[in-house]
Design a protein around this motif. Structure first.
Motif, PDB file in Angstrom:
ATOM      1  N   LEU A  24       0.830  -1.212   0.000  1.00 47.76           N
ATOM      2  CA  LEU A  24       0.000   0.000   0.000  1.00 47.76           C
ATOM      3  C   LEU A  24       0.861   1.257   0.000  1.00 47.76           C
ATOM      4  N   THR A  25       1.896   1.252   0.810  1.00 45.27           N
ATOM      5  CA  THR A  25       2.805   2.404   0.848  1.00 45.27           C
ATOM      6  C   THR A  25       3.473   2.602  -0.505  1.00 45.27           C
ATOM      7  N   VAL A  26       3.857   1.491  -1.147  1.00 45.97           N
ATOM      8  CA  VAL A  26       4.513   1.561  -2.458  1.00 45.97           C
ATOM      9  C   VAL A  26       3.598   2.180  -3.497  1.00 45.97           C
ATOM     10  N   VAL A  27       2.390   1.610  -3.657  1.00 43.32           N
ATOM     11  CA  VAL A  27       1.512   2.090  -4.737  1.00 43.32           C
ATOM     12  C   VAL A  27       0.988   3.498  -4.459  1.00 43.32           C
ATOM     13  N   ALA A  28       0.824   3.833  -3.170  1.00 45.28           N
ATOM     14  CA  ALA A  28       0.349   5.177  -2.842  1.00 45.28           C
ATOM     15  C   ALA A  28       1.361   6.236  -3.245  1.00 45.28           C
ATOM     16  N   LEU A  29       2.640   5.944  -3.052  1.00 45.93           N
ATOM     17  CA  LEU A  29       3.682   6.915  -3.396  1.00 45.93           C
ATOM     18  C   LEU A  29       4.102   6.822  -4.863  1.00 45.93           C
ATOM     19  N   LEU A  30       3.889   5.645  -5.484  1.00 41.70           N
ATOM     20  CA  LEU A  30       4.374   5.429  -6.844  1.00 41.70           C
ATOM     21  C   LEU A  30       3.763   6.427  -7.835  1.00 41.70           C
ATOM     22  N   LEU A  31       2.457   6.657  -7.735  1.00 45.65           N
ATOM     23  CA  LEU A  31       1.805   7.583  -8.670  1.00 45.65           C
ATOM     24  C   LEU A  31       2.353   8.995  -8.520  1.00 45.65           C
ATOM     25  N   PHE A  32       2.554   9.425  -7.287  1.00 46.60           N
ATOM     26  CA  PHE A  32       3.129  10.757  -7.077  1.00 46.60           C
ATOM     27  C   PHE A  32       4.518  10.833  -7.699  1.00 46.60           C
ATOM     28  N   TYR A  33       5.343   9.831  -7.430  1.00 41.94           N
ATOM     29  CA  TYR A  33       6.706   9.822  -7.967  1.00 41.94           C
ATOM     30  C   TYR A  33       6.702   9.885  -9.496  1.00 41.94           C
ATOM     31  N   LEU A  34       5.902   9.015 -10.130  1.00 38.99           N
ATOM     32  CA  LEU A  34       5.935   8.909 -11.589  1.00 38.99           C
ATOM     33  C   LEU A  34       5.421  10.176 -12.268  1.00 38.99           C
ATOM     34  N   PHE A  35       4.317  10.727 -11.783  1.00 40.59           N
ATOM     35  CA  PHE A  35       3.805  11.963 -12.376  1.00 40.59           C
ATOM     36  C   PHE A  35       4.742  13.136 -12.086  1.00 40.59           C
ATOM     37  N   TYR A  36       5.369  13.113 -10.918  1.00 45.41           N
ATOM     38  CA  TYR A  36       6.285  14.190 -10.558  1.00 45.41           C
ATOM     39  C   TYR A  36       7.520  14.189 -11.463  1.00 45.41           C
ATOM     40  N   ILE A  37       8.111  13.005 -11.667  1.00 49.24           N
ATOM     41  CA  ILE A  37       9.320  12.970 -12.503  1.00 49.24           C
ATOM     42  C   ILE A  37       8.973  13.263 -13.962  1.00 49.24           C
ATOM     43  N   ALA A  38       7.747  12.893 -14.408  1.00 50.96           N
ATOM     44  CA  ALA A  38       7.332  13.224 -15.774  1.00 50.96           C
ATOM     45  C   ALA A  38       7.224  14.736 -15.942  1.00 50.96           C
ATOM     46  N   GLY A  39       6.530  15.393 -15.000  1.00 54.29           N
ATOM     47  CA  GLY A  39       6.350  16.843 -15.095  1.00 54.29           C
ATOM     48  C   GLY A  39       7.649  17.608 -14.979  1.00 54.29           C
ATOM     49  N   THR A  40       8.466  17.269 -13.974  1.00 53.15           N
ATOM     50  CA  THR A  40       9.723  18.005 -13.777  1.00 53.15           C
ATOM     51  C   THR A  40      10.719  17.710 -14.899  1.00 53.15           C
ATOM     52  N   GLY A  41      10.715  16.460 -15.404  1.00 52.42           N
ATOM     53  CA  GLY A  41      11.633  16.101 -16.496  1.00 52.42           C
ATOM     54  C   GLY A  41      11.341  16.893 -17.759  1.00 52.42           C
ATOM     55  N   MET A 244      -1.427  16.640 -11.422  1.00 53.74           N
ATOM     56  CA  MET A 244      -1.864  15.287 -11.074  1.00 53.74           C
ATOM     57  C   MET A 244      -0.986  14.709  -9.964  1.00 53.74           C
ATOM     58  N   ALA A 245       0.316  14.987 -10.021  1.00 55.73           N
ATOM     59  CA  ALA A 245       1.232  14.467  -8.993  1.00 55.73           C
ATOM     60  C   ALA A 245       0.828  14.965  -7.611  1.00 55.73           C
ATOM     61  N   PHE A 246       0.575  16.255  -7.500  1.00 55.14           N
ATOM     62  CA  PHE A 246       0.263  16.811  -6.182  1.00 55.14           C
ATOM     63  C   PHE A 246      -1.170  16.502  -5.749  1.00 55.14           C
ATOM     64  N   VAL A 247      -2.071  16.296  -6.717  1.00 55.91           N
ATOM     65  CA  VAL A 247      -3.409  15.811  -6.367  1.00 55.91           C
ATOM     66  C   VAL A 247      -3.289  14.420  -5.742  1.00 55.91           C
ATOM     67  N   PHE A 248      -2.476  13.552  -6.367  1.00 57.41           N
ATOM     68  CA  PHE A 248      -2.267  12.216  -5.813  1.00 57.41           C
ATOM     69  C   PHE A 248      -1.529  12.280  -4.478  1.00 57.41           C
ATOM     70  N   LEU A 249      -0.585  13.217  -4.356  1.00 57.43           N
ATOM     71  CA  LEU A 249       0.178  13.341  -3.111  1.00 57.43           C
ATOM     72  C   LEU A 249      -0.736  13.662  -1.933  1.00 57.43           C
ATOM     73  N   PHE A 250      -1.694  14.569  -2.161  1.00 52.18           N
ATOM     74  CA  PHE A 250      -2.553  15.008  -1.059  1.00 52.18           C
ATOM     75  C   PHE A 250      -3.812  14.150  -0.902  1.00 52.18           C
ATOM     76  N   THR A 251      -3.907  13.069  -1.686  1.00 59.29           N
ATOM     77  CA  THR A 251      -5.041  12.161  -1.515  1.00 59.29           C
ATOM     78  C   THR A 251      -4.558  10.758  -1.168  1.00 59.29           C
ATOM     79  N   LEU A 252      -3.925  10.089  -2.122  1.00 56.71           N
ATOM     80  CA  LEU A 252      -3.570   8.682  -1.911  1.00 56.71           C
ATOM     81  C   LEU A 252      -2.635   8.445  -0.728  1.00 56.71           C
ATOM     82  N   PRO A 253      -1.423   9.037  -0.729  1.00 60.38           N
ATOM     83  CA  PRO A 253      -0.538   8.762   0.413  1.00 60.38           C
ATOM     84  C   PRO A 253      -1.163   9.167   1.744  1.00 60.38           C
ATOM     85  N   LEU A 254      -1.864  10.302   1.739  1.00 60.16           N
ATOM     86  CA  LEU A 254      -2.466  10.803   2.973  1.00 60.16           C
ATOM     87  C   LEU A 254      -3.475   9.797   3.516  1.00 60.16           C
ATOM     88  N   ILE A 255      -4.374   9.338   2.636  1.00 59.86           N
ATOM     89  CA  ILE A 255      -5.415   8.400   3.059  1.00 59.86           C
ATOM     90  C   ILE A 255      -4.807   7.043   3.388  1.00 59.86           C
TER      91      ILE A 255
END
Length: 738
Positions: A24-41, A244-255
């Motif tokens: 759960l910890t992995v998948v919750a953070l994975l979406l934030f990581y992937l969208f974040y590196i896509a946007g910043t890259g 999308m990264a920060f939307v996922f950050l403030f929803t999935l990992p938090l919950i």
């Protein structure tokens, strides 16, 4: 300490919990990581590429040619960098090529594969077309009757998003490409098309420059980089990924972290007898808090490290999926170390704090009550429905739910998370399909839109005549459309379903009203990008058009704003193809618009569907750890019921199936939360993109979401039922409770 020997034993005994919590910890953070590196890259590469290759500030064309010997004086007078760019559009059998003469100062190209040109029979071409149509380095292409050898592929800063025309909806890499050849080879083409590129300095007087250029050379068109989709889409798409990264950050990992923290708290509650015993044996409060904090640290630390490793492995291939809209940019996607550390430290710290808090809370209770297992319970719920008629199974279920609100909430969160994620994925698909289906239709019933390269006065049978002009508001471009009141092919229906009275007012489309915060009755001020003359009108109403930023009025009012003669027009709408010879500047078809939007969905499909897959994983893992808690907390009850002779199905109904009523609530609330989340995302993106994305979800998607979550719940139940079957009858006989 002897107590430390419990770590390995505890992990073995509760392995399924630690695995599920780590997943759960992995998948919750994975979406934030992937969208974040896509946007910043994308953003960091684009920003640097623009600087290195001298991106323009604007492009314009004039009716009067600016001579080469005047350019130096223009640069000195207005403190700008100025360059005349030569190009030619050539139609060959099966493809269209735009050949440029090499610039020296602005919009330089960069060869990213192969070698630059050195001979007159060589060309370099844009890489997107080369990859799409399998044109290899060394192949030969025909341009204006002559064969040229392809020596390399290049990128150019104002064509990272490959639009053939600047107001196209989507890129074209299947039949359109750019090319460079030597200056002498270009001169041999005998082409004479040119446009002008300018870069302003900090102290340039942009308004005066534009006014003087128009006065001296009669500007035909002016396009600032902020209105050029070939340029802005690079930042826009990157920003979308970051949103999308920060939307996922403030929803999935938090919950998810909250869910796991609650489960950790309940697991410690189950250990109250052990904690009471250890306290009685002399272990201090700080020792016990430290011990259980270390146990709680394991899923956070393991999950954080695993997700970092997974991200490092897949960051490049997954990041490249986000480049589907662009020319093939050699972006290096990487997860920043500080972000990775945050992902490891924060969940781990929250789990440890929850464990320490729960132990501290229990140690405030009476030691005897802890030894009896009653230190943190509500005895009032034991007598719910006592003496009332009804099935024992129903009474037991109700007492179980009321006595364990935390456990019930965890089950709710499991269904909620799964429904939220799957809804987000399906809504993205349905909303894009909604734009495809309704976006083109909201513009009108035309099949062909023609923009002419000269003003006409004679009528064309079977077509609506339009007056088309370009204006700006705070640097953002939109169109002015003048039409007859009986216009047939242009949609002028207002929000209330009535037809706009364009003979007596100015109407804006709803996407323009949204972008500029306009309402009926507002005064709207805008600027002619050619003359820099300011205009002001009062908005009479809003037309339902999600795809075009436009003001619509009568032809006479449009001509008055533009300063044109009576009876002139420069646009046509038609149901059939028209033969207009060399009068056509641009053709847009309704089918092109639909195909371009379908391409968006196709190329973004891998990312979108991965959301649904991750949602399903989250759902199974979250429901598993929550339902598994039922078994852990009811081992004595299961054992007792077996002693009493109840069959497996009856035990399952009483113990495991008690939360069936919670699942539909979790699904409903999760779907609602997913819908609201996408409403926020689409509102932000609509403001960036200039297309009004209306959030939509189909009945089919709703049913599929419900089915997927229920299947995940069923899978979780199947797994934990095996655990219930392994509970021994002697457990209840060993129970030391009062």
């Amino acid at each position: 300490m002897t107590l430390n020997k419990r770590y390995l034993r505890n992990v073995k005994e509760n392995l399924s919990f630690y695995v599920a919590a780590a997943v759960l910890t992995v998948v919750a953070l994975l979406l934030f990581y992937l969208f974040y590196i896509a946007g910043t890259g994308i953003k960091s590469y684009g920003d640097q590429f623009f600087i290195d290759n001298k991106l323009e500030d604007a492009t314009f064309t004039t009716y009067v040619e600016i001579l080469d010997n005047e350019i130096t004086n223009i640069e000195k007078k207005y403190n700008v960098t100025f360059e005349k760019e030569h190009y030619v559009n050539i139609n060959e059998d099966g493809y269209k090529v735009r050949v440029f003469k090499r610039n020296k100062k602005i919009n330089l190209y960069e060869v990213i594969d192969g070698n630059d040109i050195s001979n007159d029979d060589e060309i370099v071409i844009s890489k997107g077309y080369a990859e799409s149509e399998h044109v290899s380095i060394g192949d030969r292409l025909t341009i204006k009757g002559k064969e040229y050898k392809v020596t390399g592929y290049f990128l150019r800063p104002d064509y990272l998003y490959m639009l053939e025309n600047t107001d196209d909806s989507y890129k074209n890499i299947t039949s359109f490409f750019l090319a460079y050849m030597t200056d002498s080879a270009y001169d041999a083409l005998e082409a004479n098309s040119c446009q002008y590129k300018v870069v302003y300095s900090d102290d340039s007087d942009v308004t005066q420059f534009r006014k003087d250029m128009n006065e001296q050379y009669k500007i035909n068109s002016y396009l600032a980089k902020d209105n050029n989709q070939r340029i802005t889409m690079v930042d826009d798409q990157a920003i979308m990924f970051l949103i999308m990264a920060f939307v996922f950050l403030f929803t999935l990992p938090l919950i998810t972290v909250a869910l796991i923290a609650i489960i950790i708290g309940r697991k410690i509650k189950q250990e109250q007898k052990m904690i009471g015993t250890l306290s009685a044996l002399g272990y201090t409060k700080s020792q016990l808090m430290q011990h259980y904090s270390v146990l709680a640290m394991i899923p956070g630390l393991a999950g954080g490290i695993i997700v970092t490793i997974i991200t490092k492995i897949i960051q490049q291939p997954y990041g490249e999926l986000s480049l589907a809209d662009y020319e093939p940019m050699p972006v290096k996607f990487t997860l920043p170390i500080p972000i990775a550390l945050i992902g490891i430290i924060i969940p781990t710290a929250i789990y440890m704090l929850e464990a320490a808090h729960k132990v501290s809370k229990l140690l405030k209770k009476d030691t005897v009550e802890m030894l009896n297992g009653n230190a943190d319970g509500d005895i009032r719920t034991r007598h719910v429905l006592a003496g009332k008629k009804g099935k024992v199974r129903n009474k037991f279920a109700l007492r179980s739910i009321l006595a364990n609100p935390g456990r019930s909430f965890v089950v709710f969160l499991g269904a909620f998370l799964g429904a939220l994620m799957i809804t987000v994925a399906f809504m993205f698909i349905d909303s894009i399909n909604n734009v495809i289906d309704k976006g083109a239709d909201s513009m009108g019933s035309f099949k062909y839109e023609y923009v002419l390269n000269r003003l006409k006065t004679d009528e064309v049978a079977g077509a609506d005549e339009l007056v088309i002009g370009k204006y700006e508001h705070n640097g953002s471009a939109f169109s002015l459309i003048g039409a007859d009141t009986d216009v047939k092919y242009l949609n002028i229906d207002t929000e209330d379903g009535s037809r706009a009275d364009i003979s007596n007012g100015y109407y804006v489309t709803n996407v323009m009203a949204y972008a500029y915060k306009l309402e009926a009755g507002d005064e709207f001020t805008f600027v002619n990008p050619v003359t820099m003359e300011e205009k002001k009108v009062t908005i009479s109403g809003i037309i339902m058009n999600d795809s075009q930023k436009m003001i619509v009025c009568s032809q006479d009012d449009a001509r008055k704003l533009l300063g044109w003669n009576d009876g002139t027009y420069n646009g046509l709408l038609s149901e059939k193809k028209l033969d207009l010879g060399d009068e056509i500047s641009k053709i847009v078809t309704s089918d092109d618009i639909r195909e371009q939007m379908k391409t968006i969905l196709t190329e973004m499909g891998a990312i979108i569907y991965s959301l649904a897959v991750i949602g399903a994983i989250i759902c199974i893992a979250a429901l598993y750890v929550s339902v598994n808690m039922l078994i852990s907390e009811n081992r004595h009850n299961i054992s007792m019921l077996k002693v009493l002779g109840l069959k497996r199905r009856e035990i399952n109904r009483m113990i495991i199936d008690v939360n069936h009523v919670i699942i539909p609530i979790g699904i409903a609330v999760g779907m609602l939360a997913g819908y609201l989340m996408m409403v926020v995302v689409f509102r932000i993106y609509s403001g960036i993109e200039g297309v009004l994305y209306t959030p939509a979800i189909t009945f089919k998607s709703i049913i599929l979401t419900i089915i997927i979550v229920l299947v995940c719940y069923a899978v979780s139940l199947l797994i934990v039922r095996r655990k219930a079957d392994r509970v021994d009858m002697v457990e209840s006989l060993k129970d030391n409770r009062e």
